[in-house]
Write a protein that holds these residues in place. Sequence first.
Motif, PDB file in Angstrom:
ATOM      1  N   GLY A 107       0.813  -1.209   0.000  1.00 26.25           N
ATOM      2  CA  GLY A 107       0.000   0.000   0.000  1.00 26.25           C
ATOM      3  C   GLY A 107       0.847   1.261   0.000  1.00 26.25           C
ATOM      4  N   GLN A 108       0.244   2.365  -0.413  1.00 27.64           N
ATOM      5  CA  GLN A 108       0.882   3.674  -0.462  1.00 27.64           C
ATOM      6  C   GLN A 108       2.272   3.595  -1.105  1.00 27.64           C
ATOM      7  OE1 GLN A 108       0.523   4.944   3.658  1.00 27.64           O
ATOM      8  NE2 GLN A 108      -1.585   5.579   3.349  1.00 27.64           N
ATOM      9  N   VAL A 109       2.303   2.999  -2.276  1.00 27.21           N
ATOM     10  CA  VAL A 109       3.570   2.787  -2.973  1.00 27.21           C
ATOM     11  C   VAL A 109       3.983   4.066  -3.713  1.00 27.21           C
ATOM     12  CG1 VAL A 109       4.753   1.450  -4.747  1.00 27.21           C
ATOM     13  CG2 VAL A 109       3.065   0.342  -3.273  1.00 27.21           C
ATOM     14  N   ALA A 110       5.161   4.539  -3.398  1.00 26.43           N
ATOM     15  CA  ALA A 110       5.727   5.668  -4.133  1.00 26.43           C
ATOM     16  C   ALA A 110       6.695   5.099  -5.161  1.00 26.43           C
ATOM     17  CB  ALA A 110       6.453   6.596  -3.174  1.00 26.43           C
ATOM     18  N   PRO A 111       6.939   5.824  -6.263  1.00 24.68           N
ATOM     19  CA  PRO A 111       7.842   5.292  -7.283  1.00 24.68           C
ATOM     20  C   PRO A 111       9.189   4.828  -6.709  1.00 24.68           C
ATOM     21  CG  PRO A 111       6.784   7.277  -8.092  1.00 24.68           C
ATOM     22  CD  PRO A 111       6.343   7.112  -6.673  1.00 24.68           C
ATOM     23  N   GLU A 112       9.667   5.569  -5.706  1.00 22.71           N
ATOM     24  CA  GLU A 112      10.988   5.167  -5.175  1.00 22.71           C
ATOM     25  C   GLU A 112      10.950   3.887  -4.350  1.00 22.71           C
ATOM     26  OE1 GLU A 112       9.400   8.921  -3.189  1.00 22.71           O
ATOM     27  OE2 GLU A 112       9.733   8.219  -5.217  1.00 22.71           O
ATOM     28  N   LYS A 113       9.725   3.408  -4.046  1.00 24.52           N
ATOM     29  CA  LYS A 113       9.600   2.148  -3.295  1.00 24.52           C
ATOM     30  C   LYS A 113       9.633   0.919  -4.209  1.00 24.52           C
ATOM     31  CE  LYS A 113       8.856   2.829   1.214  1.00 24.52           C
ATOM     32  NZ  LYS A 113       7.590   3.092   1.847  1.00 24.52           N
ATOM     33  N   VAL A 114       9.527   1.156  -5.515  1.00 26.95           N
ATOM     34  CA  VAL A 114       9.362   0.058  -6.458  1.00 26.95           C
ATOM     35  C   VAL A 114      10.510  -0.946  -6.387  1.00 26.95           C
ATOM     36  CG1 VAL A 114       9.517  -0.418  -8.944  1.00 26.95           C
ATOM     37  CG2 VAL A 114       7.783   1.156  -8.074  1.00 26.95           C
ATOM     38  N   GLU A 115      11.744  -0.434  -6.375  1.00 23.51           N
ATOM     39  CA  GLU A 115      12.909  -1.309  -6.363  1.00 23.51           C
ATOM     40  C   GLU A 115      12.892  -2.204  -5.120  1.00 23.51           C
ATOM     41  OE1 GLU A 115      15.007  -2.245  -8.546  1.00 23.51           O
ATOM     42  OE2 GLU A 115      16.148  -3.456  -7.115  1.00 23.51           O
ATOM     43  N   GLU A 116      12.533  -1.599  -4.001  1.00 26.34           N
ATOM     44  CA  GLU A 116      12.470  -2.332  -2.735  1.00 26.34           C
ATOM     45  C   GLU A 116      11.502  -3.522  -2.823  1.00 26.34           C
ATOM     46  OE1 GLU A 116      10.987  -0.875   1.484  1.00 26.34           O
ATOM     47  OE2 GLU A 116      12.235   0.634   0.505  1.00 26.34           O
ATOM     48  N   ILE A 117      10.359  -3.287  -3.466  1.00 27.22           N
ATOM     49  CA  ILE A 117       9.367  -4.355  -3.613  1.00 27.22           C
ATOM     50  C   ILE A 117       9.917  -5.451  -4.526  1.00 27.22           C
ATOM     51  CG2 ILE A 117       7.091  -4.921  -4.563  1.00 27.22           C
ATOM     52  CD1 ILE A 117       6.173  -2.107  -3.713  1.00 27.22           C
ATOM     53  N   LEU A 118      10.504  -5.045  -5.653  1.00 23.32           N
ATOM     54  CA  LEU A 118      10.998  -6.032  -6.615  1.00 23.32           C
ATOM     55  C   LEU A 118      12.096  -6.906  -6.011  1.00 23.32           C
ATOM     56  CD1 LEU A 118      11.068  -3.931  -9.911  1.00 23.32           C
ATOM     57  CD2 LEU A 118       9.415  -5.684  -9.259  1.00 23.32           C
ATOM     58  N   GLU A 119      12.922  -6.285  -5.154  1.00 23.56           N
ATOM     59  CA  GLU A 119      14.014  -7.025  -4.496  1.00 23.56           C
ATOM     60  C   GLU A 119      13.519  -8.324  -3.857  1.00 23.56           C
ATOM     61  OE1 GLU A 119      17.499  -6.766  -3.838  1.00 23.56           O
ATOM     62  OE2 GLU A 119      17.190  -5.690  -5.732  1.00 23.56           O
ATOM     63  N   ASN A 120      12.305  -8.247  -3.250  1.00 18.67           N
ATOM     64  CA  ASN A 120      11.750  -9.419  -2.559  1.00 18.67           C
ATOM     65  C   ASN A 120      11.543 -10.609  -3.479  1.00 18.67           C
ATOM     66  OD1 ASN A 120      11.504  -7.860  -0.256  1.00 18.67           O
ATOM     67  ND2 ASN A 120       9.447  -7.160  -0.815  1.00 18.67           N
ATOM     68  N   TYR A 121      11.466 -10.344  -4.767  1.00 21.87           N
ATOM     69  CA  TYR A 121      11.121 -11.423  -5.691  1.00 21.87           C
ATOM     70  C   TYR A 121      12.267 -11.791  -6.629  1.00 21.87           C
ATOM     71  CZ  TYR A 121       6.622 -10.230  -3.829  1.00 21.87           C
ATOM     72  OH  TYR A 121       5.599  -9.993  -2.957  1.00 21.87           O
ATOM     73  N   ARG A 122      13.247 -10.929  -6.724  1.00 19.96           N
ATOM     74  CA  ARG A 122      14.347 -11.184  -7.663  1.00 19.96           C
ATOM     75  C   ARG A 122      15.115 -12.436  -7.266  1.00 19.96           C
ATOM     76  NH1 ARG A 122      15.232  -5.465  -8.970  1.00 19.96           N
ATOM     77  NH2 ARG A 122      14.207  -5.290 -11.001  1.00 19.96           N
ATOM     78  N   GLU A 123      15.396 -12.582  -5.971  1.00 23.13           N
ATOM     79  CA  GLU A 123      16.207 -13.704  -5.501  1.00 23.13           C
ATOM     80  C   GLU A 123      15.442 -15.018  -5.595  1.00 23.13           C
ATOM     81  OE1 GLU A 123      19.484 -13.531  -4.444  1.00 23.13           O
ATOM     82  OE2 GLU A 123      19.232 -11.576  -5.424  1.00 23.13           O
ATOM     83  N   ALA A 124      14.247 -14.998  -5.091  1.00 20.30           N
ATOM     84  CA  ALA A 124      13.476 -16.233  -4.909  1.00 20.30           C
ATOM     85  C   ALA A 124      13.330 -17.039  -6.193  1.00 20.30           C
ATOM     86  CB  ALA A 124      12.103 -15.888  -4.373  1.00 20.30           C
TER      87      ALA A 124
END
Lengths: 186, 564
Positions: free
Chosen positions: A169-186
């Motif tokens: 929720g309340q995602v700002a453009p600068e938060k996008v990378e942080e979210i993607l990080e959670n899925y890049r490794e897995a």
Amino acid sequence: MKKEILTKEPPIDLETLEREIASFNRKLSSGDLIAILQKTQDAYGYLPRGGLEFISRETSIPLARIFGVATFYAQFSFIPKGKYTIRVCTGTACHVRGAGQVVEELERNLGIKEGDTTKDLKFTLQSVACLGTCALGPIVVVGSSVKSGASCCDTPFGHKVALGDKFYGQVAPEKVEEILENYREA
Amino acid sequence: MDKLTSIDALKALRERLKKEQKADKRPTVVVCGGTGCDTFGGHALYNAFENLVEKRQLQEKVRLKKTGCQGLCERGPLVNILPSNIFYQKVKEQDATSILEETALSGGVIQKLLYTDPNTNQKVVYQQDIPFYKKQHRIVLMHNGIIDPLSINDYITVDGYASLEKALTKMTPDQVIEEITGSGLRGRGGAGFSTGTKWRFVRNAPGDKKYLICNGDEGDPGAFMDRSVLEGNPHSVIEGMLIAAYAMGAQEGFFYVRAEYPLAVANVGIAIQQTRDLGLLGKNILGSGLDFDLEIKKGAGAFVCGEETALIASIEGKRGMPRTRPPYPAISGLWGKPTCINNVETLANIPPIIEKGAKWYSGIGTAGSKGTKIFALAGNVRNTGLVEVPMGTTIREIIFDIGGGIARKRNCKAAQIGGPSGGCIPVEYLDTPIDYESLQKVGAIMGSGGLIVMDDKTSMVGMAKYFMNFIQDESCGKCVPCRIGTRRMLEILTRICDGQGREGDVELLSELATKIKETSLCGLGQTGPNPVLSTIRYFRHEYDDLIKGKKPQQTEKPSDVSAA
């Protein structure tokens, strides 16, 4: 709405679909068509042509009609999706809070356009009309494209259903990378 | 659980549950489990409480409960301590220990978790004192936030299924319909048709097989009250459906719920199973002779399926396209049989009306619009969330008193009501009372209750383009005015936004809009041009400025509106 259809597709395992159809425990009628298509999409992440032909044979619903229904609804896709589907809500509330910039940032970060899948088949980016979490916009939801038993997770109420989607929720453009990080490794 | 076979058995169960609850003196820690709070980690927070209680063996001393949406989503995750009603917001996992020790077990108040009134800077301790809750009148949402939606016993304890009991024992089907008609309840899906009259049509329709459909295809971007009711109190909707089925003589019912609402689908599914197990669904319910059963149908992502004939086509497994009416579904609906389609919120209003009577209900609201309406308050407002207010409340009261005003010290420019079928109401008209007729007069509609607040950085032409983009994308393509007309309107709006607007474009837009409204087959096309018409009506200068090549008033581009 334009929908891309694959001309050649990888072979699929029909057993999964057979099991899904068997799980209805009754003779299927035309009223069940959308539910079968939803199960097919959950099982494969998309609607493989071979699967649709199989459904047609099993239910005696003409293939043309199945395609007619499947192309109508936004939920269905005819091309394989990435491992994770990223859905950005572009409903009104999210829109006035800047969902457009979040989509742009995701497009830039992933190097694809909205609606497309990354080359490594990791992410599919979609924008959706409304996810009903308007109070917390902009909303981004990430989940497995294939919702088989393995990707089941607890819902907020602890019952096991094939959800597996994580709401941000309340995602700002600068938060996008942080979210993607959670899925890049897995 | 054993099946209940008589009304007395249900009464006895309720008495027993109430007694048990009365005897249970443990304080309760209530964690909001709505989708909103869960987005901020509500689920993890609940688990933290659970682990703590187990580790410290506090089961005898404190009770944990997870409820549906409590409304104030913006401040989630929310925690409420009962019976004191101490209210904590923005609670983190690491706060669980102190909440258990200092508040639940010792009755103390943790200052840093309290809500601060943004207007007075005062901390507020109890939920009922927060302005957001104080000004609401909760009928449909009364038990959201109190009961566990996955426990039928919880619902029965708060007099759940007592209205069904009353209808079955003390009222004839005709009396039920009279009561609902007399209450003045109008459809909450948007059109505002009298619910009692609709039921009467279906009851009088010839045929022994009749269907009842709960329309949970809440496709309006910006509306989420139906999701919250289905997630947080599914039994209230099921009870409403049972009473409706008794009144109309329907034997089968469907829940049509959007696939985008996985939690609602899951909770409704569990509630149906519990109701069936308890004997409140199936054959000869409570020995009354009433036969009724329910099934869930998941939508597949088509806005137009909220239209009743399109929804019926979708349940039949077809493309969700509307058809001409008449015949109305009340005469020929699902599989050609008489069918009643009611919205989630409408159905959730039924049990309280039967319980307290038409007179009580019609005493709330205005002359033409009775009862309460839930609004999904979102956009550039401080307290976003779900609010339930009596009809006749003004838009200003909702935005400023309940919503706490505009976020980031900006000014309010307009309020958008009714989603893509509604209109933008400028700040001068914020004192318009909310009822079906007044909203129509100012160029909006009640719609399903999405209320999106826009601040002074919002481009109104940009908003009109946004909605037209949505409408032309969701147009099913069956009728020409909607399919082609909305496309042309979008093209014109796009060129205006891109600085390529021409003299006469606004007139052309108005003409197209009027024609599309007059000639489209269904509600989507008949209302889709509303956002354009209402922005032309109130913000014509923004169109003119863009067309004349003047810099837009706002600092941001009209296309991307304001950033969060």
